[in-house]
Design a protein around this motif. Structure first.
Motif, short mmCIF file in Angstrom:
data_model
loop_
_atom_site.label_atom_id
_atom_site.label_comp_id
_atom_site.label_asym_id
_atom_site.label_seq_id
_atom_site.Cartn_x
_atom_site.Cartn_y
_atom_site.Cartn_z
N LEU B 99 0.83 -1.21 0.00
CA LEU B 99 0.00 0.00 0.00
C LEU B 99 0.86 1.26 0.00
N PHE B 100 1.88 1.28 0.89
CA PHE B 100 2.69 2.50 0.97
C PHE B 100 3.53 2.71 -0.28
N HIS B 103 1.43 3.89 -3.12
CA HIS B 103 1.07 5.30 -2.88
C HIS B 103 2.23 6.21 -3.23
N ARG B 106 2.68 6.35 -7.06
CA ARG B 106 1.59 7.09 -7.72
C ARG B 106 1.69 8.58 -7.45
N PHE B 107 1.90 8.90 -6.18
CA PHE B 107 1.72 10.27 -5.68
C PHE B 107 2.92 11.15 -6.04
N HIS B 109 5.20 12.50 -4.28
CA HIS B 109 5.13 13.65 -3.38
C HIS B 109 6.42 13.71 -2.57
N ASP B 111 7.69 14.97 0.27
CA ASP B 111 7.76 14.64 1.69
C ASP B 111 7.43 13.17 1.97
N THR B 112 6.53 12.60 1.15
CA THR B 112 6.19 11.19 1.30
C THR B 112 7.39 10.33 0.91
N TRP B 115 10.10 10.34 3.50
CA TRP B 115 9.83 9.48 4.65
C TRP B 115 10.31 8.08 4.37
#
Lengths: 260, 242
Positions: B99-100, B103, B106-107, B109, B111-112, B115
């Protein structure tokens, strides 16, 4: 405009390619896949217009949600090239000619781009008790208590949330851990915490969000703030709530529980 | 959703505070540590004096390497506590990894994605940092310009190279995250502050990685120079001249 005004020459319109996620969970024969549609871009076209055209002219079975078309109802949130946003406020001209649309993750899929955010939001609201808690009997004939305009303004600022689900779909924590309440839930707690009509104490709020499913589960990936279509100050609200709940937790450590 | 009522309702608050506090101390310690070891870039004498300082020589007039062992043990304990708390945030099973990572892909991003790098570098540090720490704990007297250079040259440089990148990325991203976690950016300037902070974070990582590479190169070259003299210890200029 005068007759001599220069005629603007329209550039050749782009042909858009929309790759749209298709799946009907109610149909056992349905397989999740991306289906490609092409259409000609028009001036001022939003994804709402593009999707409506596809449904009208190419595929009446395509499922997606729209109500207000003005970024107020929050029902048209979807992943646009992987980023959660409101389709009705997204101009196709702001995107490349190939656009990938998928339903928001985390939420229950109804079909294609349509998800049941309402069910998730209701569960969250019930769990966090996102309503004004007052011990006093309400006198409907009495004048309401006056509120400082600045305070009313700051409550209103947070109340602008439309529960579109973008912050949840943009949150790595919410995606991994389904019990996490998301920025939408935590923001609501800060809204009721501000409200003088809500008589809950910090300890009461700690019971609701002083957990790893609440504020302490937030890993501050800031996806929520970066995708919020209403530009809610989620980073500052979540940091505020974290400080407040951390203080409350520390204070609890040194308090004797009543009756013990 | 679970309520915090029951046993130790204060535990989540303490865990979150302690995770941030131990991370803050460790990240700042690593920056100070980098400056101290980079004293070799000034001179052999400077590095020698730094080592002597931490052995208590300038306080007690005599060296007690055990003081270094004590400090190392404290750092190891802090690290263990930090790791224990940060592990709560790691993906816990195959589903969460799927899931992570889905994500993140896809995203796209920043900051994501950062992490995820913190998870990766943090995991590396679980194993690589103790290798270094045990050496320092068990042989605290083997810190000095020549002794350290020999260690770097003969055995430790691959470990230190990986540690440098892992620490300087993990620490700077971590300090950035602690800031946005606890400090409310108010008003219209939130975006500007966020961008500025991101730049500072990258600046810090790059600065310390460059400083670290220069330092590591200096020890390595010194190690090459003295490879024919195993076990040679540095003779301080000060004690000789005075």
């Amino acid at each position: 405009m005068s007759d001599t005004a220069p005629v603007t020459v329209e550039a050749t319109p782009r042909t858009l390619t929309l790759e749209i996620f298709r799946y009907n969970p109610a149909d056992p024969a349905s397989e999740p896949h991306f289906q490609t549609y092409t259409l000609e871009e028009t001036a001022g076209m939003t994804l709402f217009i593009a999707l409506s055209l596809i449904r009208e002219e190419q595929d009446p079975g395509l499922q997606f949600d729209f109500v207000c078309r003005a970024g107020i109802c929050g029902s048209c949130a979807m992943l646009v090239n992987g980023t959660p946003t409101l389709a009705c406020r997204t101009l196709t001209q702001s995107l490349d000619a190939t656009i990938r649309l998928a339903p928001l993750p985390v939420f229950e899929l109804i079909g294609d781009l349509s998800v049941n955010t309402g069910k998730w939001m209701r569960n969250m609201s019930e769990a966090l008790e996102t309503w004004v808690h007052s011990q006093e009997a309400e006198d409907l004939h009495a004048m309401e208590e006056k509120m400082d305009p600045a305070l009313a303004e700051s409550i209103y600022e947070l109340e602008r949330c439309i529960e579109c689900g973008c912050c949840v779909a943009g949150c790595g924590t919410a995606i991994m851990r389904e019990s996490f309440v998301g920025a939408v839930g935590l923001n609501k707690i800060t809204r009721f915490q501000l409200d003088p009509r809500d008589q809950r104490s910090d300890a009461d709020f700690y019971e609701l969000v002083g957990t790893d499913e609440g504020i302490f589960g937030c890993m501050t990936l800031l996806g929520c703030q970066d995708v919020c279509p209403k530009n809610l100050p989620l980073q500052s609200q979540l940091a505020f709530l974290r400080r407040k709940m951390a203080r409350t937790g520390v204070a609890m450590t040194f308090q004797r529980r009543p009756g013990k | 959703m679970q309520r915090s009522i029951g046993v130790s309702p204060w535990l989540p608050a303490w865990m979150d505070i302690t995770q941030s506090a131990t991370g803050l101390i460790l990240a700042l310690f690593m920056w100070v540590h980098m400056f101290l070891v980079s004293s070799i870039l000034i001179s052999h004498e400077a590095m020698y004096r730094v080592a002597k300082l931490f052995e208590g020589y300038y306080i007690f007039g005599q060296s007690y390497p055990a003081l270094v062992s004590g400090a190392v043990a404290a750092v190891l304990l802090l690290m263990m506590l930090h790791a224990l708390l940060a592990m709560r945030k790691f993906p816990q099973n195959a589903r969460q990894y799927q899931l992570f990572l889905g994500h993140k892909k896809r995203f796209r991003h920043p900051d994501t994605t950062l992490w995820w790098w913190q998870v990766v570098t943090g995991f590396l540090l679980f194993f690589l940092a103790p290798m270094h720490l045990f050496g320092m704990f068990s042989q605290p007297d083997m810190i000095g310009p020549y002794a350290s250079a020999s260690r770097v040259y003969h055995t430790h440089w691959p470990l230190y190279l990986v540690l440098l990148f892992a620490v300087e990325l993990h620490g700077a991203i971590g300090l950035y995250r602690i800031t946005v976690k606890w400090w409310s950016f108010k008003g219209v300037e939130a975006d500007v502050l966020h961008r500025r902070l991101t730049r500072v974070k990258w600046g810090m990582s790059v600065f310390f990685i460059v400083l670290g590479l220069l330092t590591l190169t200096a020890y390595y070259r010194l190690g090459v120079e003295m490879q024919d003299q195993p076990g040679l210890r540095y003779s301080p200029a000060t004690e000789v001249s005075q």
